[in-house]
Design a protein around this motif. Structure first.
Motif, short mmCIF file in Angstrom:
data_model
loop_
_atom_site.label_atom_id
_atom_site.label_comp_id
_atom_site.label_asym_id
_atom_site.label_seq_id
_atom_site.Cartn_x
_atom_site.Cartn_y
_atom_site.Cartn_z
N CYS A 1 -10.57 -0.51 3.82
CA CYS A 1 -9.28 0.10 3.18
C CYS A 1 -8.99 1.26 3.62
O CYS A 1 -9.11 1.64 2.70
N LEU A 2 -7.63 1.62 3.57
CA LEU A 2 -6.85 2.80 3.09
C LEU A 2 -7.05 3.15 1.55
O LEU A 2 -6.85 4.29 0.65
N GLN B 1 0.85 -1.24 0.14
CA GLN B 1 0.04 -0.45 0.18
C GLN B 1 0.75 1.33 0.03
O GLN B 1 -0.24 2.36 -0.17
N HIS C 1 -6.67 -9.75 6.28
CA HIS C 1 -6.65 -8.21 5.54
C HIS C 1 -5.93 -7.46 5.09
O HIS C 1 -5.54 -7.73 3.57
N GLU C 2 -4.55 -8.03 5.65
CA GLU C 2 -3.51 -7.21 5.38
C GLU C 2 -2.82 -8.16 4.75
O GLU C 2 -2.19 -7.88 3.55
N HIS D 1 -3.55 -7.93 1.12
CA HIS D 1 -2.28 -6.89 0.41
C HIS D 1 -1.46 -7.58 0.01
O HIS D 1 -0.88 -7.56 -1.14
ZN ZN Z 1 -6.46 -2.69 3.40
#
Ligand code: ZN
Length: 170
Positions: free
Chosen positions: A91-92, A51, A133-134, A137
């Motif tokens: 999510c960012l 990210q 979640h991470e 990514h």
């Molecule tokens: Zn995320």
């Protein structure tokens, strides 16, 4: 330490597979410091290296339950999953989107810390959800991929409106 720009959907980096960390050196330490500073400037609980445009398998997560210091996970793997449930995620990299996702709510994880020391930990509730979640990514997966067809259509309509608003603003 420096705050980094958080990549947003549909940036291609967010679809790439992260590579395992093999060198626990000052360069990695710099990345982790930057990730911690970047996360600290948000109201989010977790951040992955992709990210912030880095292809290494690194996560930082603020543990639930008070003013805890974020924990760093490099090369994380899930060893086992217990209970499952529907949880609300955001999510960012997908600002403004909140949706329900089906996740394990009890997991056992193996990872290394910022110095390369291996550890195992049991996570439950939000901590388990954040980690999964991470970890998504790290394999180029976003939580929209886990939504129902109906929710995904709604998301694409939402993302389209946002892109158009941006074009108008530019
Ligand atoms: Zn995320």
């Amino acid at each position: 330490m420096a705050r980094r720009k958080i990549l947003e959907y549909p940036h291609p980096r967010l679809r790439e597979q992260a590579l395992p960390v093999t060198r626990f050196d000052t360069d990695l330490g710099g990345l982790i410091d930057d990730m911690l500073e970047t996360l600290d400037a948000t109201d989010s609980l977790a951040l992955s290296a992709p990210q912030v445009d880095d292809g290494r398998a690194v996560l930082v997560i603020v543990p639930s339950g008070g003013a805890s210091v974020p924990r760093t996970y490099t090369n994380p793997e899930i060893l086992s999953r217990g209970a499952w449930g529907i949880v609300q995620e955001s999510c960012l990299s997908l600002p403004g989107l909140v949706a329900n996702v089906w996740r394990a709510t009890e997991i056992r994880v193996r990872a290394c810390d910022c110095n390369g020391a291996a550890f195992e930990i049991d996570l439950a509730g939000m901590d388990a959800v954040c980690l999964q979640h991470e970890m998504d990514h790290l394999v180029g997966k976003l939580f929209v991929d886990r939504l129902s067809v109906f929710s995904r259509l709604r998301f694409h309509a939402f993302a389209g409106r946002r892109a158009r608003r941006r074009q108008q603003a530019a």
